[in-house]
Design an enzyme around this catalytic site. Structure first.
Site, PDB file in Angstrom:
ATOM      1  N   HIS A  19      -2.072  -8.445   4.242  1.00 44.99           N
ATOM      2  CA  HIS A  19      -3.271  -7.560   4.314  1.00 44.99           C
ATOM      3  C   HIS A  19      -3.553  -8.428   5.676  1.00 44.99           C
ATOM      4  CE1 HIS A  19      -3.089  -6.866   0.218  1.00 44.99           C
ATOM      5  NE2 HIS A  19      -3.496  -8.313  -0.527  1.00 44.99           N
ATOM      6  N   HIS A  39      -9.581  -5.297  -2.739  1.00 44.69           N
ATOM      7  CA  HIS A  39      -8.448  -5.899  -3.303  1.00 44.69           C
ATOM      8  C   HIS A  39     -10.094  -6.785  -4.196  1.00 44.69           C
ATOM      9  CE1 HIS A  39      -5.648  -8.430  -3.830  1.00 44.69           C
ATOM     10  NE2 HIS A  39      -5.225  -8.564  -3.652  1.00 44.69           N
ATOM     11  N   GLU A  70      -5.022  -2.094  -6.564  1.00 47.03           N
ATOM     12  CA  GLU A  70      -5.224  -1.485  -4.965  1.00 47.03           C
ATOM     13  C   GLU A  70      -4.337  -0.442  -4.501  1.00 47.03           C
ATOM     14  OE1 GLU A  70      -3.285  -4.636  -2.703  1.00 47.03           O
ATOM     15  OE2 GLU A  70      -3.532  -5.863  -4.873  1.00 47.03           O
TER      16      GLU A  70
HETATM   17  C1  GLA Z   1      -1.646  -8.765  -3.372  1.00 44.83           C
HETATM   18  C2  GLA Z   1      -0.418  -9.301  -2.285  1.00 44.83           C
HETATM   19  C3  GLA Z   1      -0.681  -9.919  -4.048  1.00 44.83           C
HETATM   20  C4  GLA Z   1      -1.302 -11.364  -2.632  1.00 44.83           C
HETATM   21  C5  GLA Z   1      -2.691 -10.961  -3.275  1.00 44.83           C
HETATM   22  C6  GLA Z   1      -3.404 -11.917  -2.644  1.00 44.83           C
HETATM   23  O1  GLA Z   1      -1.899  -7.918  -4.173  1.00 44.83           O
HETATM   24  O2  GLA Z   1       0.490  -7.728  -2.541  1.00 44.83           O
HETATM   25  O3  GLA Z   1       1.263 -10.692  -3.351  1.00 44.83           O
HETATM   26  O4  GLA Z   1      -0.589 -11.693  -2.001  1.00 44.83           O
HETATM   27  O5  GLA Z   1      -2.418 -10.148  -2.551  1.00 44.83           O
HETATM   28  O6  GLA Z   1      -3.268 -12.807  -3.440  1.00 44.83           O
END
Ligand code: GLA
Length: 324
Positions: free
Chosen positions: A87, A156, A290
């Site tokens: 991210h 997110h 997402e």
């Molecule tokens: C995304 C990732 C997860 C986790 C979340 C945040 O969805 O794929 O593994 O890191 O973000 O907690």
């Protein structure tokens, strides 16, 4: 920290946002706040690893070992999650204060990520506009760079359409995806693209999430993620890409996007999070949907292309529609 809070409201939706991470803070539809979040900004800072409601970038989700190759040069991005880049790295877009411009039914947040930030090449200009349109919240992203670079931008937000903290497994889910991308034990795609048939990932018909969890919880893919934390390959043939239904509230969210991937994360790492409205959130009590390019698409030529060409303007959208 100097952050601001903004509100948009029409007859169907009341939504609040902050310029800290260009986040959605709340989304009230049919009398329920369907978005998980915290009482105040400190909650978002303390639980930064949840990326609650934030825009993630410059590259959302994982890049294996934080390494990618572009125009013959290898770049080493900051690693912030078990040796991977996740991210956007240590100080991603979710942790920045964005510029803001509030209009009657929309808000635009924009941010300039400098050349070399998190070791990405190119000065990268990004904006997101959230627009209320009757019973829809529209997310429009726009971005460009002054050098070739890579990007994958998403939001997110975590949803619980019953507006409570009960298990999301009782929500019904439909994803128009015939294929998904399996992961390894580090939640990184292996590069395979497999059929969803008779697997944890078969949501081609609307069904309780629990149905697949009960059937497939002893599979390797389930165990690697403690649930679903996978990219679905959207078919892109149908009117909509995904439907989530809160079985108690009857609130239905329909997602439509021009992205080819949907990262579904069933809140597997959530543990005793003290959220807003007095709710404590545990494992599987909210779901993130997402819309994005495939994770780790920097590693595989047959995945979605994450390269941004110098000077070219890129746009993408996601629409969330709420019915009852
Ligand atoms: C995304 C990732 C997860 C986790 C979340 C945040 O969805 O794929 O593994 O890191 O973000 O907690």
């Amino acid at each position: 920290m100097n952050y601001n809070i903004f509100k948009l409201k029409n007859n169907f939706i009341t939504a609040t946002f902050t310029d800290y991470g260009a986040r959605i803070l709340s989304l009230v539809v049919y009398g329920k706040d369907v978005l998980f979040g915290f009482e105040n900004i400190n909650g978002y800072i303390e639980n930064a690893d949840g990326y609650h409601g934030a825009v993630c970038g410059r590259f959302a989700n994982r890049i294996k070992d934080g390494k990618f190759c572009l125009n013959g040069k290898t770049y080493q991005l900051n690693k912030n999650s078990s040796g991977q880049h996740l991210h956007g790295g240590l100080n991603g877009f979710d942790k920045k204060i964005w510029d803001s411009k509030l209009n009657e039914d929309s808000i635009t947040f924009s941010y300039i990520s400098q050349n070399g930030e998190e070791n990405y090449p190119g000065s990268f200009n990004v904006s997101i506009t959230y627009t209320l349109d009757e019973n829809r919240l529209r997310l429009d992203y726009k971005y460009y760079s002054d050098k070739d670079t890579i990007a994958n931008i998403t939001n997110h937000a975590y949803f619980n359409l019953d507006g409570d903290n009960n298990s999301i497994l009782d929500h019904k889910l439909m994803i128009n995806a015939d294929f998904y991308t399996p992961i390894d034990e580090h939640i990184i795609p292996t590069g395979e693209i497999l059929k969803v048939n008779n697997s944890l990932f078969d949501f081609r018909e609307l069904k309780p999430i629990r149905e697949n969890f009960d059937k497939f919880s002893d599979t390797e893919q389930f165990k690697f993620a403690s649930g679903i934390d996978h990219n679905f390959v959207l078919n892109k043939m149908e009117d909509c890409d995904c439907v989530l239904l809160g079985t108690k509230s009857g609130i239905k969210m329909t997602i439509k996007t021009d992205r080819q991937g949907l990262q579904v994360y069933t809140g597997n790492f959530m543990n005793n999070l003290k959220g807003k409205n007095g709710l404590v959130y545990d494992k599987h009590s909210a779901i993130a949907l997402e819309t994005q390019l495939f994770p780790a698409s920097t590693s595989f030529a047959h995945f979605t292309d994450p390269v941004i060409k110098k000077g070219k303007i890129y746009k993408s959208y996601t629409v969330l529609e709420f019915d009852k």
